[in-house]
Design a protein around this motif. Structure first.
Motif, PDB file in Angstrom:
ATOM      1  N   UNK A 132       4.291  -5.220  15.217  1.00  0.00           N
ATOM      2  CA  UNK A 132       3.467  -4.393  14.343  1.00  0.00           C
ATOM      3  C   UNK A 132       2.844  -5.260  13.260  1.00  0.00           C
ATOM      4  N   UNK A 133       1.572  -4.997  12.938  1.00  0.00           N
ATOM      5  CA  UNK A 133       0.861  -5.817  11.956  1.00  0.00           C
ATOM      6  C   UNK A 133       0.106  -4.948  10.969  1.00  0.00           C
ATOM      7  N   UNK A 134      -0.069  -5.475   9.760  1.00  0.00           N
ATOM      8  CA  UNK A 134      -0.925  -4.870   8.747  1.00  0.00           C
ATOM      9  C   UNK A 134      -1.613  -5.994   7.981  1.00  0.00           C
ATOM     10  N   UNK A 135      -2.843  -5.751   7.548  1.00  0.00           N
ATOM     11  CA  UNK A 135      -3.591  -6.720   6.744  1.00  0.00           C
ATOM     12  C   UNK A 135      -4.313  -5.975   5.629  1.00  0.00           C
ATOM     13  N   UNK A 136      -4.327  -6.591   4.450  1.00  0.00           N
ATOM     14  CA  UNK A 136      -5.001  -6.019   3.283  1.00  0.00           C
ATOM     15  C   UNK A 136      -5.868  -7.105   2.659  1.00  0.00           C
ATOM     16  N   UNK A 137      -7.097  -6.764   2.283  1.00  0.00           N
ATOM     17  CA  UNK A 137      -7.971  -7.717   1.619  1.00  0.00           C
ATOM     18  C   UNK A 137      -8.691  -7.065   0.458  1.00  0.00           C
ATOM     19  N   UNK A 138      -9.178  -7.885  -0.477  1.00  0.00           N
ATOM     20  CA  UNK A 138      -9.854  -7.339  -1.648  1.00  0.00           C
ATOM     21  C   UNK A 138     -10.690  -8.419  -2.318  1.00  0.00           C
ATOM     22  N   UNK A 139     -11.779  -7.995  -2.957  1.00  0.00           N
ATOM     23  CA  UNK A 139     -12.530  -8.839  -3.878  1.00  0.00           C
ATOM     24  C   UNK A 139     -12.580  -8.189  -5.253  1.00  0.00           C
ATOM     25  N   UNK A 140     -11.559  -7.385  -5.557  1.00  0.00           N
ATOM     26  CA  UNK A 140     -11.599  -6.609  -6.795  1.00  0.00           C
ATOM     27  C   UNK A 140     -10.548  -7.050  -7.810  1.00  0.00           C
ATOM     28  N   UNK A 141      -9.267  -7.105  -7.410  1.00  0.00           N
ATOM     29  CA  UNK A 141      -8.227  -7.359  -8.403  1.00  0.00           C
ATOM     30  C   UNK A 141      -6.897  -7.634  -7.711  1.00  0.00           C
ATOM     31  N   UNK A 142      -6.004  -8.339  -8.418  1.00  0.00           N
ATOM     32  CA  UNK A 142      -4.672  -8.632  -7.896  1.00  0.00           C
ATOM     33  C   UNK A 142      -3.889  -7.347  -7.658  1.00  0.00           C
ATOM     34  N   UNK A 143      -4.177  -6.308  -8.433  1.00  0.00           N
ATOM     35  CA  UNK A 143      -3.470  -5.039  -8.266  1.00  0.00           C
ATOM     36  C   UNK A 143      -3.628  -4.468  -6.862  1.00  0.00           C
ATOM     37  N   UNK A 144      -4.656  -4.875  -6.127  1.00  0.00           N
ATOM     38  CA  UNK A 144      -4.879  -4.335  -4.784  1.00  0.00           C
ATOM     39  C   UNK A 144      -3.849  -4.810  -3.764  1.00  0.00           C
ATOM     40  N   UNK A 145      -3.061  -5.832  -4.092  1.00  0.00           N
ATOM     41  CA  UNK A 145      -1.995  -6.260  -3.184  1.00  0.00           C
ATOM     42  C   UNK A 145      -0.628  -5.816  -3.688  1.00  0.00           C
ATOM     43  N   UNK A 146      -0.592  -4.988  -4.722  1.00  0.00           N
ATOM     44  CA  UNK A 146       0.658  -4.415  -5.221  1.00  0.00           C
ATOM     45  C   UNK A 146       0.819  -2.997  -4.687  1.00  0.00           C
ATOM     46  N   UNK A 147       2.062  -2.535  -4.633  1.00  0.00           N
ATOM     47  CA  UNK A 147       2.313  -1.157  -4.239  1.00  0.00           C
ATOM     48  C   UNK A 147       2.014  -0.849  -2.788  1.00  0.00           C
ATOM     49  N   UNK A 148       2.185  -1.839  -1.915  1.00  0.00           N
ATOM     50  CA  UNK A 148       1.857  -1.655  -0.495  1.00  0.00           C
ATOM     51  C   UNK A 148       3.084  -1.324   0.351  1.00  0.00           C
ATOM     52  N   UNK A 149       4.142  -0.874  -0.271  1.00  0.00           N
ATOM     53  CA  UNK A 149       5.402  -0.695   0.450  1.00  0.00           C
ATOM     54  C   UNK A 149       5.267   0.210   1.672  1.00  0.00           C
ATOM     55  N   UNK A 150       4.606   1.340   1.540  1.00  0.00           N
ATOM     56  CA  UNK A 150       4.483   2.255   2.677  1.00  0.00           C
ATOM     57  C   UNK A 150       3.707   1.619   3.823  1.00  0.00           C
TER      58      UNK A 150
END
Length: 461
Positions: free
Chosen positions: A187-205
């Motif tokens: 199983x895989x998940x990927x997250x990306x952002x050009x907005x803020x460090x907060x976008x990689x926080x709170x990804x537990x679910x």
């Protein structure tokens, strides 16, 4: 970059009479990379890179040189000019653009990742490793990868363009591999952002879901191969429009290929009247967003398909000049090591007006596919593997199945779209590869789609 502007402009003025076009791109990048396999760090680094490239065009022939010592710029300029004059034997055709001199920054909406310590970033990665493992003894291995980068780019041309542009990019990738005897699922998940460090926080679910999917798939029955009506979720729609259709819209693949140029002829119908497809860097806040491309062309939004009919394609200045069309601001390079190519930015299918629940109506036996774990394209042919899938029976979502692959021809698949959902999702996890330049940040989006006659691979009885 400010102190190099006069130096670069003076050098271009000295050499520009020897070629039809001359461009310099200087780049300073600062970044961090962390890779964990289980709790063991495989990579833990911070770094700064400075370098540049020179592109010269003479009688239609291009010369290119890159360097990482700025003092070498005059010599590399000589190299690029010599190469262009060696191969040029035709006419230089570059679509005109406005001459722009500006400094711009893509703004952050929160914390700059450069202001977060390496220790805190590493601790976040270890936390997500623990989340993936959860309470599943079947999970045999886990990986987490974190990357951030800040880029300052200076573009100067013999036409007078002088642009400084800055942006920040983040990405995290998570994977879990579960094992039960000889059975292995991932199983895989990927997250990306050009907005803020907060976008990689709170990804537990979201992170936990990667482990859950891997473990659950160990006991699911495989799908039965065949031809089905399928419903795909917005993430798969975004992947499909990028991989299967978007690359065929890149004009550098078209103008030197007469057969493809005929196939991708403007005005040809490809899908139902409700189908609208776009690409563009102008919409703010996405992974593929910017203000100017790597030739200094302003970002735009290009409608590729309007009411089911092909109406546009993606261009650099050269491809636009060769085909007599307008440049679209799609010339991009991964770094100063590479020459700009025609690349997608943010590519999406516009939402439709069919309620998502109605997409399943009337399907006696079909497949509902969500997310993805892999895929490949070869020209107009594609194969994608769904991250999750269920059977559809008598218009309802039924039992889950595993190992579902969707294959087909992009043109017949577009023509077989029966309904377009009223939902929409932006997937900011994309890293596009082309011409040896892999990992270029892009955005993909779309609604749920209902498509008939899709070939489904599976080993079920």
């Amino acid at each position: 970059m400010e102190r190099y502007k006069n130096q670069v402009s003076d050098l271009i003025a000295r050499y520009r009479h020897r070629v039809d076009y001359l461009a310099v791109r200087l780049e300073k990048s600062q970044g961090c990379e962390i890779r964990l396999r289980g709790d063991v760090p495989e990579a833990l680094s911070e770094g700064v890179a400075i370098g540049g490239q020179v592109r010269a065009c003479y009688q239609g022939g291009w010369g290119f040189a890159s360097f990482n010592r700025l003092g070498d710029l005059p010599e590399r300029m000589e190299d690029a000019i010599a190469a262009a004059r060696l191969v040029g034997n035709d006419t230089t055709r570059l679509a005109p653009i406005d001459i722009i001199q500006t400094t711009c920054t893509l703004p952050l909406t929160g914390t700059d990742p450069r202001n977060v310590s390496l220790a805190d970033k590493k601790a976040l990665c270890h936390h997500y490793i623990d989340v993936i493992k959860g309470q599943h003894p079947e999970i045999a291995s886990t990986t987490v990868r974190y990357e951030d980068s800040y880029q300052q780019v200076l573009i100067a041309t013999s036409e007078g363009t002088l642009i400084e542009q800055n942006w920040t990019d983040l990405e995290m990738r998570f994977s879990a591999t579960a094992r039960q005897g000889e059975k292995v699922q991932t199983g895989r998940e990927t997250v990306g952002s050009r907005r803020a460090y907060e976008d990689v926080l709170g990804l537990e679910e979201q992170v936990k879901a990667a482990g859950d999917r891997a473990v659950n798939a160990l006991t699911l029955p495989p799908a039965k191969g065949g031809i089905y009506t399928v419903v795909i979720d917005p993430i798969l729609s975004g992947l499909f429009v990028h991989e299967a259709f978007g690359h065929l819209s890149e004009a550098d693949m078209i103008y030197e290929n007469p057969e493809l140029l005929e196939t991708m002829s403007l005005g040809r119908r490809f899908g139902p009247k409700a189908l609208q497809i776009f690409d563009g860097a102008a919409p703010a806040g996405h992974r593929g967003s910017y203000l100017y491309d790597d030739e200094g062309t302003p970002a735009t939004t290009t409608q590729l398909i309007k009411d089911g009919v092909l109406t546009g394609r993606l261009h650099s200045r050269e491809t636009a000049g060769e085909l007599g069309e307008m440049p679209t601001g799609n010339a991009r390079c991964l770094s100063y090591h590479y020459s700009p190519l025609v690349r997608m930015t943010n590519t999406w299918i516009e939402r439709g007006d069919t309620p998502v629940a109605d997409l399943f109506s009337g399907i006696d036996e079909g497949i509902y596919a969500r997310n993805w774990i892999g895929g490949e394209t070869n020209g107009e042919l594609f194969t994608f593997t769904a991250g999750e899938a269920w059977m559809i029976r008598e218009g309802e979502i039924a039992e889950p199945v595993q190992d579902v692959t969707l294959s087909g021809n992009v043109f017949s698949t577009l023509a077989n779209i029966e309904a377009i959902g009223d939902d929409f999702y932006w997937d900011e996890s994309g890293g596009c590869g082309k011409g040896g330049q892999s990992g270029l940040a892009v955005g993909c989006g779309g609604p749920s789609l209902r498509i008939r006659d899709v070939v489904i691979g599976g080993e079920g009885e």
